[in-house]
Design a protein around this motif. Structure first.
Motif, PDB file in Angstrom:
ATOM      1  N   LEU A  41       0.593  -0.931  -0.538  1.00 18.06           N
ATOM      2  CA  LEU A  41      -0.043  -0.105   0.524  1.00 18.06           C
ATOM      3  C   LEU A  41       0.504   0.926   0.229  1.00 18.06           C
ATOM      4  O   LEU A  41       0.190   2.095  -0.876  1.00 18.06           O
ATOM      5  N   LEU A  42       1.752   1.190   0.554  1.00 18.66           N
ATOM      6  CA  LEU A  42       2.645   2.258   0.800  1.00 18.66           C
ATOM      7  C   LEU A  42       3.608   2.755  -0.810  1.00 18.66           C
ATOM      8  O   LEU A  42       3.694   4.030  -0.618  1.00 18.66           O
ATOM      9  N   SER A  43       3.664   1.376  -1.267  1.00 19.59           N
ATOM     10  CA  SER A  43       4.247   2.074  -2.507  1.00 19.59           C
ATOM     11  C   SER A  43       3.340   2.774  -3.589  1.00 19.59           C
ATOM     12  O   SER A  43       4.167   3.453  -4.506  1.00 19.59           O
ATOM     13  N   GLY A  44       2.591   2.371  -3.334  1.00 18.65           N
ATOM     14  CA  GLY A  44       1.572   3.377  -4.027  1.00 18.65           C
ATOM     15  C   GLY A  44       0.868   4.658  -4.020  1.00 18.65           C
ATOM     16  O   GLY A  44       0.943   4.929  -4.307  1.00 18.65           O
ATOM     17  N   LYS A  48       2.462   7.188  -6.523  1.00 22.83           N
ATOM     18  CA  LYS A  48       1.392   6.375  -7.392  1.00 22.83           C
ATOM     19  C   LYS A  48       1.256   5.481  -8.278  1.00 22.83           C
ATOM     20  O   LYS A  48       1.996   4.465  -8.105  1.00 22.83           O
ATOM     21  N   ARG A  49       1.013   5.616  -9.335  1.00 23.95           N
ATOM     22  CA  ARG A  49       1.068   4.647 -10.354  1.00 23.95           C
ATOM     23  C   ARG A  49       1.966   3.760 -10.953  1.00 23.95           C
ATOM     24  O   ARG A  49       1.551   2.230 -11.318  1.00 23.95           O
ATOM     25  N   VAL A  96      -3.521  -0.022  -7.947  1.00 25.27           N
ATOM     26  CA  VAL A  96      -5.132   0.828  -7.526  1.00 25.27           C
ATOM     27  C   VAL A  96      -4.963   1.715  -6.121  1.00 25.27           C
ATOM     28  O   VAL A  96      -5.263   3.192  -6.255  1.00 25.27           O
ATOM     29  N   ALA A  97      -3.980   1.003  -5.253  1.00 25.95           N
ATOM     30  CA  ALA A  97      -3.906   2.413  -4.092  1.00 25.95           C
ATOM     31  C   ALA A  97      -3.147   3.592  -4.870  1.00 25.95           C
ATOM     32  O   ALA A  97      -3.473   4.887  -4.330  1.00 25.95           O
ATOM     33  N   ILE A 114      -8.847   0.847   0.779  1.00 31.66           N
ATOM     34  CA  ILE A 114      -9.693  -0.524   0.817  1.00 31.66           C
ATOM     35  C   ILE A 114      -9.923  -1.207  -0.591  1.00 31.66           C
ATOM     36  O   ILE A 114      -9.923  -1.970  -0.044  1.00 31.66           O
ATOM     37  N   ALA A 115     -10.122  -0.103  -1.747  1.00 34.68           N
ATOM     38  CA  ALA A 115     -10.172  -1.311  -2.496  1.00 34.68           C
ATOM     39  C   ALA A 115      -9.042  -2.158  -2.667  1.00 34.68           C
ATOM     40  O   ALA A 115      -8.971  -2.987  -2.984  1.00 34.68           O
ATOM     41  N   ALA A 116      -8.069  -1.978  -2.974  1.00 30.49           N
ATOM     42  CA  ALA A 116      -6.341  -2.297  -2.834  1.00 30.49           C
ATOM     43  C   ALA A 116      -6.458  -3.821  -2.251  1.00 30.49           C
ATOM     44  O   ALA A 116      -6.072  -4.978  -2.698  1.00 30.49           O
TER      45      ALA A 116
END
Length: 166
Positions: A41-44, A48-49, A96-97, A114-116
């Motif tokens: 998650l932190l990577s996203g 970003k993308r 996604v994140a 949440i979706a991720a």
């Protein structure tokens, strides 16, 4: 040029963080509880993308035999085993994140995290059911239920950290 250098530097950092997070593990069969999802998650959030790049490289490095998966495991056998779907699910989860963090809206960002997380578990449960010959219900019981509270905490932690770094 600076953009590429930043992607490379962050990629190396997040590959290392996800690998380190795999060692922080509570061994629950058939799927251990780790901190990998937090770093995915932190990577996203940070990249970003482009956050999917280090996650994909992490999965590829582990598949190639580097002992970066939970508790130093590696190889295609891990990807074909009960945890493989979760590992593969990390890649679209980071994307996604990351896409969510390209928006300024806190609601979009929380929804993206949440979706991720749901996406990771969707891939993981589907593959767990298939690889371990479990029903979908059984796969959810062993692959999601024990981890739900921990995932809520990790999403909250990622969001909190993201407010400082994104």
């Amino acid at each position: 040029m600076i953009h590429r250098a930043r992607i490379l530097a962050y990629s190396g950092t997040f590959i290392a963080l996800i690998a380190a997070g795999s060692w922080i593990s509570i061994p629950l069969p058939p799927v251990p509880l780790t901190l990998q999802t937090l770093f995915v998650l932190l990577s996203g959030i940070v990249m970003k993308r482009y956050g999917a790049i280090p996650v994909a490289l992490y999965v590829l490095l582990g598949a190639a035999g580097l002992p970066v998966y939970h508790n130093g495991t590696a190889g295609l056998g891990v990807l074909l085993g009960p945890t493989g779907g979760f590992l593969i699910g990390f890649i679209p989860a980071a994307l996604v994140a990351g896409l969510a963090y390209e928006h300024k809206s806190p609601t979009a960002r929380v929804a993206g995290l949440i979706a991720a997380t749901v996406l990771t578990y969707a891939f993981g449960v589907a593959w767990l059911a298939c690889s371990a010959s479990l029903s979908l219900y059984q796969a959810i019981l062993v692959g999601v239920a024990p981890f739900a509270v921990g995932e809520v905490v990790k999403v909250a932690a990622a969001y909190t950290i993201g407010k400082r770094v994104a």
